[in-house]
Design an enzyme around this catalytic site. Structure first.
Site, PDB file in Angstrom:
ATOM      1  N   GLY A   5       0.794  -1.141   0.088  1.00  0.00           N
ATOM      2  CA  GLY A   5      -0.035   0.135   0.019  1.00  0.00           C
ATOM      3  C   GLY A   5       0.917   1.363  -0.041  1.00  0.00           C
ATOM      4  N   CYS A   6       0.210   2.149  -0.396  1.00  0.00           N
ATOM      5  CA  CYS A   6       0.922   3.572  -0.541  1.00  0.00           C
ATOM      6  C   CYS A   6       1.466   4.201   0.900  1.00  0.00           C
ATOM      7  CB  CYS A   6      -0.014   4.804  -0.948  1.00  0.00           C
ATOM      8  SG  CYS A   6      -1.659   4.902  -0.386  1.00  0.00           S
ATOM      9  N   TYR A   7       0.502   3.943   2.084  1.00  0.00           N
ATOM     10  CA  TYR A   7       1.014   4.353   3.181  1.00  0.00           C
ATOM     11  C   TYR A   7       2.039   3.456   3.797  1.00  0.00           C
ATOM     12  CZ  TYR A   7      -2.757   7.854   4.185  1.00  0.00           C
ATOM     13  OH  TYR A   7      -3.514   9.113   4.051  1.00  0.00           O
TER      14      TYR A   7
ATOM     15  N   GLU B 271       6.842  10.448  -0.855  1.00  0.00           N
ATOM     16  CA  GLU B 271       6.910   9.699  -2.020  1.00  0.00           C
ATOM     17  C   GLU B 271       5.520   9.972  -2.937  1.00  0.00           C
ATOM     18  OE1 GLU B 271       5.933   5.649  -0.637  1.00  0.00           O
ATOM     19  OE2 GLU B 271       3.742   6.226  -0.492  1.00  0.00           O
TER      20      GLU B 271
END
Lengths: 339, 339, 339, 339
Positions: free
Chosen positions: B158-160, B321
């Site tokens: 996942g992004c987080y 990011e």
């Protein structure tokens, strides 16, 4: 405050963003007569020219910026002067105004710290008027109302500190959390950096940008720890990180602390409600409530929510305010109305 | 990867924001032939019509969305399928693709957790294909490169989680921090919520708004703790709070942890550099470096900085990011290029 | 352009927003060796320090800013120099570079006008090197490719002019519209104003703000009218209004003109297609197509759509481009690749 | 309006953005009692839950949304109903409210056009209650104050039309411009599209995006031309283009027209001042004044500036307003206070 007779006020350093909010709020207040605005840069210009949003406002059309001259403010019979000046400049002009008998409400950091040594540590130079530090009252109305009422010099809190201190005070006072475990993460809109020509504050630099800054020791940490220590009855040190986010106004702050054994979410709610239930400008969103800056921007409200993370035993405190209003001009006027 | 023969790839669920980034990156990659894009909603439409930014791109003009039909993908001799589908939908289509011998790189959360019980705890239903959980590899290339190389089913992070895990792994592996003291505060752009019609995601709702959400138990917490526990060699539980900020793309994450006694800033720097010096997509900003999302958006870089707060003994880890690239499509392609 | 031997280039005045785009595009170009970046303010600093987004880019790590010294650029055997300097400063340095035999591609307005009198009218002072005005070629590749190929001094067009001129040229050349009826309304992102410390360009001033400026005689009007007149074969005067909108990059321009009697929408489409069908960086969206800046930002494309308003007999021309790329750095490189 | 007795009002369709502004303005108005808010979707929920910004407002705490039932509004003795409903829905509920003797102020487009044929042309279906079109008054207070005072059905103008019509009316009435030469370019914030789940209105779609839409025949064109024709005393047709820009609120409009021979800038100023000098909510910025949406957002002001382009003989009219206030809720209340 007498309704019949309006109190004469002045704003010293009125051309910045906090100054603009002071103009807006004082122009609207029926109990106040705004008799002077000062600005070195804008002296001689009409308010409605410098701040076109005030064109056509009752009371604004006649106002011009003047030089920040204490003698002139005395002639105008100013009773209360709001200082919206950069750090360091405020102390210089505060002293002659106080000597002239005015009440001074200072929005800068100059009189917020009680301890001149802490001031030197965080601001890198000696305090210019340490004898006034003990007289100044930290102008957080929900916490220091009684002292504010009696004060002649009110040091209005910083924007970040307001959002950090208010949610923590009830928990520290009632010893619900371990003061050694506090970490706090705050996100501010760009107006918090002031209205000054600076490349890092340009639209094209701040837009589509999120970043931490002043890590690990932002200057506001000093006043935060002073007030948390006062509430806890012991020295408190925290980790505090500030972030710049692309909104014009608003601060969103998230704070973590370990609950003492046995403290429940219900107890957190009880203690929060106990202190703030009748605080007009604190809106408690309850357990699970997530404040959003868009609901407080333009107002003097601070919204506070909280959650207990059972898996780790921490409380998460969430707060949102307008950095220029509850975090600056509005809070200063709250103190003024108490005093 | 052979230069001469391009690998045939497909994107299943290509009409969302991660899908769009996959299209962009795969179209540009000389070693890849993008043979199919699927989307239930957009089937039959040209890519350049649905995503006008790809008009005139070499390779884009001929591409049309098709229905997500495994048989059709097999006919097209797809070797690797990227799944950019909502949680829950991905597992359904992954199985026939795997059975057909394709490598599957899944950008959803469906195969990220090793433990079906944790899956049930965080996703509120039983896992549809628990037998595949042990085979799937968590596709964080800087941490699991060897396993990714051998994998047929890659669960892209996942992004987080990417932004939280990468800065912590070196410190946990080297036992520089106390795993029980980790708190993390993450701020994400709105594209992270996906391209779905929803009032809370409207421009007029998100603009000039900063707010926490999913407090205290965001679903991504499960995979974060899994990976931190693996790095620490013990069960790690953290407090993790997510915030929505008004940028299209980008995640900025700030993490706090107590350093073990005697650990210095220099040691933190040494350990960070040791793990990431040669990691192409990790840019270390060093002690005091504050990453800014605007420097990574549009790229596959994650920027990492750190500071030691001597007053409290904590380390502050800062990362930034692009949530759709290093946090999704770019990282998936990193894994693909390893595999 | 030879593939084997890379052309040595320099960017003079590389620290602004157009300079940054030139760095990005030239670093990526396989046929180019970027041997020098100059900046008075940043001389001595590494590129990756001043522009952190280039950290880790191949070729960027070794680059430092140097002083803008023509002798030094000659020593470095620079073949082509890109000037991304403020208006007025560019002419000064262009002359020694031209004398040293370099090709100069100037992104400023200094050499865009053929007529020194028009220059004086719009720029309020005499041109410093009028003898070069006839030699300079207006670097709009879709219109002046042949002349650009032979040029040693290329005056790359302004951002607004590109978006206004390109849609109008085919209609004026083919006499489809009445040149006396052109009005144009252009909206630009804030990066167009440059990377300079200035209060009106602060985030808190530009965010949530839309406003016209430089009404009625923006300086870019001079080059627009020069090029429209050239296309029409007669003197053209238009009304042109510029607006600042809160995006970092992008220009959206809407232009109105009365069609000559009998001209149909189909004829407009035919003429547009005739001129631009094979223009790589012009994407025609067709009749009814509405370009969106978000589809062109980050690229060298200009998207053009049009509509005929039968009720009034006007054509509405719609265009969108990235002001820093097709409107500046990208277009300059297009000319460079022709020359 | 009697101070002692507050007028009972209701907002029908209060859950959208215009509805929210009506709530804000009516709650604050001392002469008004807001007795009901209706919303099909939100019926049964408290206002402060649906619109958290009203938490803690005097009068808001007790308010709940109810179903839009005319009988219930009659029971509550509503004297004036504001309709903030989508186009088409408003007419349906307006009729029973009018029959029940209420004054209706409709913010939708349903009753703005006098001519049912024009309605059919622009809205693609027959008008549901053409018999009311002649009774309805177009609620532009600066232009139709006398008719508004007497009206029972007020059709409050659209947001775009307000910004286009007000600057043109004085010039058309005094025959300063050629009505056949008007072109107008308007830029609106995203709240103008309403609070409805829609992919094109998502933050990630609208942010960093500027684009024209509804070209060439936006529905608002119909009411604009009706009012311009009335002012000119002849049929007027214009070209009108709308653009979406990434701000929450605000419209910025730029209009061009050819001046009749001999008309000077001074004459334009004289005519503007003549009509609007005493109009409380029109702020004239004078010749060369460029309105900025940020100075009017949150207020009922429209700011108007103008310039004469001597080179082309055109006047450029510049206006800015808050689309939800002067363009919707605020203007509706202006009419209400007249009626």
């Amino acid at each position: 405050m007498a309704v019949m007779e309006r109190i004469k006020t002045a704003i010293v350093g009125a051309s910045g963003y906090s100054g603009e909010q002071l103009v807006r709020l004082l122009l609207r207040h029926p109990g106040v007569e705004l008799v002077a605005l000062t600005s070195r840069q804008e002296a001689g210009r009409a308010v409605s020219e410098v701040m076109p949003k005030f064109r056509g406002w009752p009371g604004a059309e006649a106002l011009c910026f003047i030089e920040p001259d204490p003698a002139r403010l005395r002639e105008l019979a100013v009773a209360t002067a709001f200082l919206a000046l950069p750090h360091g400049v405020a102390a210089e002009i505060a002293l002659p105004l106080l000597s002239a008998g005015m009440t001074v409400i200072d929005l800068s950091a100059d009189f917020r710290l009680e301890d001149a040594a802490v001031y030197r540590e965080f601001y890198d130079h000696d305090h210019p008027a340490p004898e006034w530090l003990s007289e100044a009252v930290y102008g957080l109305p929900e916490v220091h109302a009684d002292r504010i009422k009696a004060a002649r010099l009110i040091a209005s809190p910083g924007c970040y500190p307001t959002s950090v201190i208010l949610p923590l005070v009830p928990l520290l006072r009632q010893r619900l959390i371990d003061p050694g475990t506090i970490t706090t993460c705050a996100m501010s809109g760009v107006s918090g950096a002031g209205r000054k020509a600076s490349v890092p504050l340009l639209f094209a630099e701040c837009n589509e940008s999120v970043r931490a800054y002043s890590v690990p020791k932002h200057r506001h940490l000093s006043e935060i720890e002073q007030e948390l220590s006062r509430a806890a009855g012991e020295q408190v040190r925290i980790t505090f990180t500030t972030h710049l986010v692309p909104v014009t106004a608003g601060i969103c702050t998230t704070t973590y602390a370990s609950l003492r054994p046995g403290v429940t979410a219900a107890r957190v709610t009880e203690v929060m409600t106990g202190l703030y239930e009748s605080a007009r400008f604190v809106r408690l969103l309850g357990e699970g409530g997530c404040p959003d800056t868009k609901n407080v921007v333009g107002t003097n409200f601070i919204d506070i929510g909280w959650a207990v993370d059972d898996r780790t035993g921490r409380v998460i405190l969430l707060s949102a305010e307008d950095n220029l209003i509850k975090g600056a001009a509005g809070q200063a006027i709250q103190s003024f109305l108490l005093s």
